[in-house]
Design a protein around this motif. Sequence first.
Motif: not given
Length: 369
Positions: A232-256
């Motif tokens: 949970p501490r790592t997830l909190a750091l990810l959420a707090a980093e203003p230059r980070a973008v977290h994507l959970s589900d990405v279509a295959q063409d978008e991932l490529w």
Amino acid sequence: MSGYRVGVDAHVLDGKFQGSRTWVLETLRRAPLLAPELTFVVYSGDPDRSAALLGDVPVEHRLLPPGGPVGRNLRFWPRAIRRDRLDVLVTQYFSPPRYPRRQLVVVHDVLFETHPEFFGRATRWRNKLLVGWSARRAGTVATVSEYSREQIARVYGRPSQEIVLVHNGVDVPQTAGSGTLPAQVPAGTRYALMVGRLEPRKNLALALEAFARVADPDVRLVVVGRDDFEDPRTLALLAAEPRAVHLSDVAQDELWELYRRATVFVFPSRGEGWGIPVLEALAAGTPVVASDATAIPEAGGTACTYLDVAAPGAPAALADLLEAAFAGRLPFDAAAAREHVAAFGWDRSAGELVTALRAAVGVRPTPAR
């Protein structure tokens, strides 16, 4: 050659995206076409969905009842082997105690043995018991890397020459550059990309600590993956980093497209049986900074820049490599990357599986003319 029936435990097709799911899906899309003398019987929790995933590949689909590996191995598989007249059963990690000579078990890794700190106590002991039994008793044991083959032999005493290699691979889209980026990543953004489930072993914490040291305010760290018991501490750091973008589900063409347009791909994992995202990033022509641990250098070959992620100075060292990448100074041999990727197509993997299956049912290879 007479016909043989091959059962495949494909329950992972209904589960989370991970290396074992990709291996099953991509080899099943190809192996039946390479071996018409083998009838593949695919067992999954949703046969209609599995049929859609496999398309026109000639296989039989069967329903796999819900339940964990213990129930499947003690009750379902012994009945299915008899009822469906299976000559060999392909499973992942665990295999049933009955009919061991008819089994081909794929053990992608034994990280629960070599890196126990990343697994809960119940998972460790379950895997030690069930995977250990399978690796010692199954008629055929296969794995995806030389590293995993060495570790299986060392931990369970199975001679390494008896362990078959059926590699992971990569399937490069033919429509290169035709996809679009997710809306959260505007075109023209310079970013480092990280792909994989969010769990402590993947070392997102190191990536975040290193990225925080990068001075450029305009660059981004794009993290693609679902939470899978991450700290949970790592997830909190990810959420707090203003230059980070977290994507959970990405279509295959978008991932490529994310792979292709990334300035650098970052893979700081502490342990892998292979490392499919490394191969995918190289296939997209993107420079890679990766951990030098376990099987990852097999996935990346000589085309990556490697880092000792366990070293005390790892955050600073990774930050320096990220700075170099954003400044265009990170060494990358695109020709070497293409040559390495060319050796690991899924067609090769399917061919290796077919060779192992033919050996398992006693079919001798046709001599070369």
